[in-house]
Design a protein around this motif. Structure first.
Motif, PDB file in Angstrom:
ATOM      1  N   THR A 173       0.842  -1.198   0.000  1.00 31.89           N
ATOM      2  CA  THR A 173       0.000   0.000   0.000  1.00 31.89           C
ATOM      3  C   THR A 173       0.871   1.239   0.000  1.00 31.89           C
TER       4      THR A 173
ATOM      5  N   GLU B 137      -2.353   2.586  -6.848  1.00 31.99           N
ATOM      6  CA  GLU B 137      -3.557   2.555  -6.001  1.00 31.99           C
ATOM      7  C   GLU B 137      -4.648   3.443  -6.578  1.00 31.99           C
ATOM      8  N   GLN B 138      -4.268   4.645  -6.981  1.00 29.29           N
ATOM      9  CA  GLN B 138      -5.255   5.595  -7.477  1.00 29.29           C
ATOM     10  C   GLN B 138      -5.759   5.212  -8.868  1.00 29.29           C
TER      11      GLN B 138
ATOM     12  N   THR C 231      -8.457   2.659  -8.331  1.00 28.75           N
ATOM     13  CA  THR C 231      -9.719   3.335  -8.000  1.00 28.75           C
ATOM     14  C   THR C 231     -10.393   3.859  -9.266  1.00 28.75           C
TER      15      THR C 231
ATOM     16  N   GLN D   2     -12.025   1.030 -11.095  1.00 36.17           N
ATOM     17  CA  GLN D   2     -13.239   0.548 -10.438  1.00 36.17           C
ATOM     18  C   GLN D   2     -14.405   1.519 -10.567  1.00 36.17           C
ATOM     19  N   THR D   3     -14.102   2.827 -10.592  1.00 31.87           N
ATOM     20  CA  THR D   3     -15.174   3.829 -10.630  1.00 31.87           C
ATOM     21  C   THR D   3     -15.473   4.331 -12.031  1.00 31.87           C
TER      22      THR D   3
ATOM     23  N   ALA E 263      -9.007  10.111 -12.325  1.00 32.76           N
ATOM     24  CA  ALA E 263      -8.365  10.307 -11.027  1.00 32.76           C
ATOM     25  C   ALA E 263      -7.384  11.464 -11.110  1.00 32.76           C
TER      26      ALA E 263
END
Length: 324
Positions: free
Chosen positions: A98, A300-301, A304, A307-308, A312
């Motif tokens: 992470t 990581e971003q 996201t 997934q969305t 970003a």
């Protein structure tokens, strides 16, 4: 002076690092090995001390530096242990699972006031990428405006999950794109083909450059990495990753390897030699712990965004002075 090295993890990459240290790197000697498979460790030891506990290897007085090639989830703890022991380490990517964990490693290194970690983003040592960087720095194509990346694997391992195409594969493009352009990544949007493979990741840098990356985990025909940089006055791109061309069965061309190890054999060799020399001279090279953090944070971003479906805006925080 010979550097006494301990190698943690003796799988595909660990075994290759072990071979490079023994056969193709001057100024280094493998004095210790550690692997979860005791039989494998014994088989590869060749006189080196065998440890069952990686922390004990790091703490051993006879070990002057460490190669971390154990499973990804163990990297952060072992990297922190090396920092605490004051021992230089070449740590395979990713630095941590992470961004928060990676940032703790950065903070620990900053607190010690010395760069001890080099992260194994070996593409920085690949001759093709290095020549592309040299052309850009010499102004050979004018100001860069686009960077196109291709990252194709023959087939994804059974243990790969959807996000791992980003966190385990695309992280290489995150790092090498920053390095090639000398820019920071500012935003990202991801488009996935039906079934989630391949991915197309489009990023913008803080200088307005556009970086497009195809990540195709099941391309079937082989392992294929390619990059092209487009400038205002020209382009530079990789040539075919081969030294010979064959004519056979009414075809002309070259083959593709099954995985990344043959493609980046030169990069791994140059990286290992550079790391050993960097430790000897206390002049760090390659990707730093900060670079490792950035790659994980951007990945990581991007996950996201995948997934969305939203764009970003990437946040990294301030780079500590140790890494400037």
């Amino acid at each position: 002076m010979t550097l006494s090295v301990g190698v943690i993890g003796l799988g595909v990459m660990g075994a290759e690092h072990l071979r490079l240290l023994r056969e193709e790197t001057g100024g280094a000697r493998v004095v210790a090995v550690c692997d979860a498979d005791a039989d494998r460790a014994q088989a590869l030891a060749q006189g080196a001390q065998v440890f069952s506990d990686p922390m004990a290897l790091i703490a051993a007085q006879g070990v002057g530096a460490v190669v971390i090639a154990s499973p990804d989830a163990t990297h952060a703890g072992l990297a922190l242990a090396c920092i605490a022991a004051g021992k230089p380490a070449l740590c395979e990517k990713p630095l941590a699972a992470t961004a928060a964990e990676a940032l703790r490693i950065v903070d620990a290194e900053v607190a010690g006031g010395r760069r001890l970690l080099q992260i194994g983003y070996m593409r920085r040592f690949d001759p093709a990428y290095a020549e592309m960087l040299a052309v850009r720095q010499a102004g050979g194509i004018g100001a860069p405006v686009l960077l196109h990346n291709i990252h194709r694997n023959a087939a994804a391992p059974d243990w790969f999950t959807g996000p791992m195409a980003v966190t385990n594969s695309f992280v290489h493009e995150i790092d090498i794109s920053r390095w090639l352009l000398g820019s920071e990544l500012a935003s990202a949007i991801v488009h996935a083909a039906p079934g989630g493979d391949p991915l197309m990741v489009t990023m913008e840098t803080d200088k307005g450059e556009i970086v497009s990356t195809e990540v195709f985990m099941n391309a079937h025909y082989g392992y294929h990495v390619h990059a092209q940089m487009v400038g205002r006055e020209g382009t530079v791109e990789m040539a075919a990753p081969a030294v010979t061309l064959a004519n056979r069965a009414r075809q002309h061309g070259h083959g593709f390897p099954a995985n990344w190890v043959p493609r980046f054999a030169d990069a791994y060799r140059i990286q290992m030699r550079a790391w050993v020399n960097a430790v000897a001279t206390d002049q760090p090279v390659g990707a730093s712990a900060w670079d490792g953090y950035v790659a994980t944070a951007v990945a990581e971003q991007v996950v996201t965004a995948l997934q969305t479906g939203a764009k970003a805006q990437l946040f990294l925080g301030s780079r500590p002075a140790l890494y400037t």
